[in-house]
Design a protein around this motif. Structure first.
Motif, PDB file in Angstrom:
ATOM      1  N   THR A 143      71.132  35.650  52.583  1.00  0.00           N
ATOM      2  CA  THR A 143      71.777  36.327  53.706  1.00  0.00           C
ATOM      3  C   THR A 143      70.828  36.422  54.895  1.00  0.00           C
ATOM      4  O   THR A 143      69.986  35.569  55.098  1.00  0.00           O
ATOM      5  CB  THR A 143      72.275  37.708  53.266  1.00  0.00           C
ATOM      6  N   ASN A 144      70.959  37.459  55.667  1.00  0.00           N
ATOM      7  CA  ASN A 144      70.201  37.663  56.895  1.00  0.00           C
ATOM      8  C   ASN A 144      69.444  38.976  56.790  1.00  0.00           C
ATOM      9  O   ASN A 144      69.586  39.721  55.800  1.00  0.00           O
ATOM     10  CB  ASN A 144      71.162  37.679  58.089  1.00  0.00           C
ATOM     11  N   TYR A 145      68.663  39.316  57.785  1.00  0.00           N
ATOM     12  CA  TYR A 145      68.009  40.616  57.804  1.00  0.00           C
ATOM     13  C   TYR A 145      67.662  41.010  59.229  1.00  0.00           C
ATOM     14  O   TYR A 145      67.666  40.182  60.139  1.00  0.00           O
ATOM     15  CB  TYR A 145      66.753  40.632  56.928  1.00  0.00           C
ATOM     16  N   LEU A 187      75.034  29.777  48.295  1.00  0.00           N
ATOM     17  CA  LEU A 187      75.793  30.258  49.453  1.00  0.00           C
ATOM     18  C   LEU A 187      74.823  30.853  50.448  1.00  0.00           C
ATOM     19  O   LEU A 187      73.991  31.694  50.100  1.00  0.00           O
ATOM     20  CB  LEU A 187      76.825  31.321  49.054  1.00  0.00           C
ATOM     21  N   VAL A 188      74.917  30.408  51.691  1.00  0.00           N
ATOM     22  CA  VAL A 188      74.172  31.017  52.791  1.00  0.00           C
ATOM     23  C   VAL A 188      75.179  31.711  53.689  1.00  0.00           C
ATOM     24  O   VAL A 188      76.116  31.092  54.192  1.00  0.00           O
ATOM     25  CB  VAL A 188      73.388  29.968  53.608  1.00  0.00           C
ATOM     26  N   ASP A 189      75.019  33.022  53.859  1.00  0.00           N
ATOM     27  CA  ASP A 189      75.925  33.793  54.705  1.00  0.00           C
ATOM     28  C   ASP A 189      75.102  34.769  55.538  1.00  0.00           C
ATOM     29  O   ASP A 189      74.778  35.873  55.102  1.00  0.00           O
ATOM     30  CB  ASP A 189      76.940  34.548  53.855  1.00  0.00           C
ATOM     31  N   THR A 190      74.755  34.348  56.740  1.00  0.00           N
ATOM     32  CA  THR A 190      73.905  35.187  57.591  1.00  0.00           C
ATOM     33  C   THR A 190      74.698  36.213  58.395  1.00  0.00           C
ATOM     34  O   THR A 190      74.127  36.907  59.232  1.00  0.00           O
ATOM     35  CB  THR A 190      73.067  34.320  58.548  1.00  0.00           C
ATOM     36  N   GLN A 227      65.710  43.332  65.794  1.00  0.00           N
ATOM     37  CA  GLN A 227      66.171  41.967  66.069  1.00  0.00           C
ATOM     38  C   GLN A 227      66.821  41.384  64.822  1.00  0.00           C
ATOM     39  O   GLN A 227      66.254  41.442  63.728  1.00  0.00           O
ATOM     40  CB  GLN A 227      64.989  41.087  66.479  1.00  0.00           C
ATOM     41  N   ILE A 228      68.040  40.834  64.977  1.00  0.00           N
ATOM     42  CA  ILE A 228      68.665  40.094  63.893  1.00  0.00           C
ATOM     43  C   ILE A 228      67.918  38.772  63.760  1.00  0.00           C
ATOM     44  O   ILE A 228      67.797  38.022  64.719  1.00  0.00           O
ATOM     45  CB  ILE A 228      70.167  39.840  64.162  1.00  0.00           C
ATOM     46  N   LYS A 229      67.406  38.468  62.581  1.00  0.00           N
ATOM     47  CA  LYS A 229      66.444  37.389  62.433  1.00  0.00           C
ATOM     48  C   LYS A 229      67.067  35.996  62.547  1.00  0.00           C
ATOM     49  O   LYS A 229      66.479  35.098  63.136  1.00  0.00           O
ATOM     50  CB  LYS A 229      65.732  37.525  61.084  1.00  0.00           C
ATOM     51  N   LYS A 230      68.256  35.802  61.977  1.00  0.00           N
ATOM     52  CA  LYS A 230      68.824  34.453  61.923  1.00  0.00           C
ATOM     53  C   LYS A 230      70.124  34.368  62.701  1.00  0.00           C
ATOM     54  O   LYS A 230      70.831  35.362  62.880  1.00  0.00           O
ATOM     55  CB  LYS A 230      69.074  34.042  60.469  1.00  0.00           C
ATOM     56  N   GLU A 231      70.448  33.156  63.125  1.00  0.00           N
ATOM     57  CA  GLU A 231      71.720  32.913  63.789  1.00  0.00           C
ATOM     58  C   GLU A 231      72.850  32.980  62.774  1.00  0.00           C
ATOM     59  O   GLU A 231      72.646  32.798  61.576  1.00  0.00           O
ATOM     60  CB  GLU A 231      71.694  31.538  64.466  1.00  0.00           C
ATOM     61  N   TYR A 280      63.812  45.038  57.716  1.00  0.00           N
ATOM     62  CA  TYR A 280      62.418  44.695  57.446  1.00  0.00           C
ATOM     63  C   TYR A 280      61.534  45.289  58.545  1.00  0.00           C
ATOM     64  O   TYR A 280      61.706  44.998  59.727  1.00  0.00           O
ATOM     65  CB  TYR A 280      62.259  43.173  57.404  1.00  0.00           C
ATOM     66  N   TYR A 281      60.591  46.127  58.154  1.00  0.00           N
ATOM     67  CA  TYR A 281      59.691  46.769  59.109  1.00  0.00           C
ATOM     68  C   TYR A 281      58.467  45.897  59.336  1.00  0.00           C
ATOM     69  O   TYR A 281      57.772  45.534  58.394  1.00  0.00           O
ATOM     70  CB  TYR A 281      59.274  48.145  58.607  1.00  0.00           C
ATOM     71  N   LYS A 282      58.252  45.547  60.577  1.00  0.00           N
ATOM     72  CA  LYS A 282      57.098  44.732  60.956  1.00  0.00           C
ATOM     73  C   LYS A 282      55.866  45.613  60.917  1.00  0.00           C
ATOM     74  O   LYS A 282      55.620  46.415  61.839  1.00  0.00           O
ATOM     75  CB  LYS A 282      57.321  44.145  62.352  1.00  0.00           C
TER      76      LYS A 282
END
Length: 323
Positions: free
Chosen positions: A117-119, A198-201, A129-133, A208-210
């Motif tokens: 998925t996404n993060y 399955l990829v579902d972004t 920031q949403i990491k992936k498109e 995720y804390y930088k």
């Protein structure tokens, strides 16, 4: 029986861990979750914080071990998983209330061996920031899954944005000799035996804390070579496989570029000048005809910039989000 087990290694995260625990307790499907915390010889109050919640909730488990690193902690956690599916959470992060419900709904009653998925990436200034498109695609066959993984960006190296089948996840061990890149290696080895991915972004409930004190922001040391050594191993493994070799080669060149970046960011060029020159020389001879087809645009551009000028690469790093 619980539906999802969540493996959480713990080492000196007392400052952050409570927010993560609270976000787990607030999950819409909390009663379906098995939370496995592994105390990897922590020296702060992390265990006391976990114990406070463990006494209240029967689905919280605490395992104790001598310090051996995050990989050994995760290996121990996997041994105690009882659910059909397993996820991983970093103890200084948190998740939105419906995150694990979403992951479960994506994988249950399907043939998927893994769902990626996404993060959200949360910075120290409070910005997120949403990491992936946005991307949604199912992939059949381990070869196609590896291609998508090695070409960068869509699947990614992280564990926390994925859900795995426990019976397959338990067969794979984290490499305890590697301090950086162990996540990448685990995903790689899992995908080698995956038939359906399955990829579902559109699913992005992990936060995720930088952390400025993370392993990737410490002074440069030998551990920074680990990821490249793993990537070189993949290239060697598929050197006689025409279908995958180019992807492995492109992945290795990207890892070399990242290594040079870490040297610049973490004061490593002076102490490891021979390694700098070696990787710079190899990257200069990169086969552009391969990497332009096998890497995503940002990673390809990163290699071009690093070869033109390391200063130009660093200048555009944040703006272009090369990694």
């Amino acid at each position: 029986m619980y539906k999802i087990s969540i493996v959480i290694p713990v080492y000196n995260v007392g400052e952050y861990i409570e927010r993560g625990i609270k976000s787990l307790i607030n999950q819409e499907n909390f009663s379906d979750l098995e939370l496995i915390f592994i105390n990897d010889g922590t020296k702060d109050n992390s265990v006391e914080i976990i114990d406070k919640y463990r006494k209240k909730y029967s689905n919280i488990i605490l395992l104790n071990k001598i310090n051996g690193g995050v990989s050994s902690a995760r290996n121990l956690g996997l041994e105690h998983v009882t659910s059909k599916y397993v996820c991983f959470l970093d103890p200084d992060d948190e998740v939105e209330p419906d995150y694990y419900k979403q992951l479960y709904n994506l994988i249950v009653n399907t043939n998927y061996d893994i769902v990626s998925t996404n993060y959200q990436c949360k910075f120290s200034n409070g910005k997120t920031q949403i990491k992936k498109e946005r991307f949604k695609e199912s992939v059949s066959g381990s070869t196609n899954a590896l291609k998508l993984f090695l070409s960068g960006g869509i699947i990614g190296n992280n564990l926390f944005d994925k859900i795995f089948w426990s019976n397959q996840a338990k067969k794979i061990k984290f490499d305890t000799t590697k301090r950086i890149g162990e996540d990448m290696d685990y995903v790689y080895n899992y995908l080698k035996n995956a038939n359906y991915l399955l990829v579902d972004t559109t699913c992005n409930g992990y936060i995720y804390y930088k952390n400025d004190n993370s392993a990737m922001n410490s002074n440069f040391s030998e551990k920074f070579f680990d990821s490249l050594e793993l990537s070189k191993k993949y290239t060697k493994e598929f050197e006689n496989n025409k279908e995958l070799y180019d992807y492995c080669y492109a992945h290795e060149m990207h890892e070399r570029c990242k290594l040079l970046e870490y040297m610049l960011l973490n004061n490593g060029r002076k102490d490891y000048n021979d390694k700098w020159k070696e990787n710079k020389r190899i990257l200069k001879k990169v086969k552009y005809s391969i990497i332009i087809k096998r890497l995503n645009k940002r990673q390809f551009l990163g290699i071009v910039l690093m070869n033109v000028s390391p200063k130009a690469y660093m200048f555009f790093l944040k703006l272009l989000k090369i990694n």
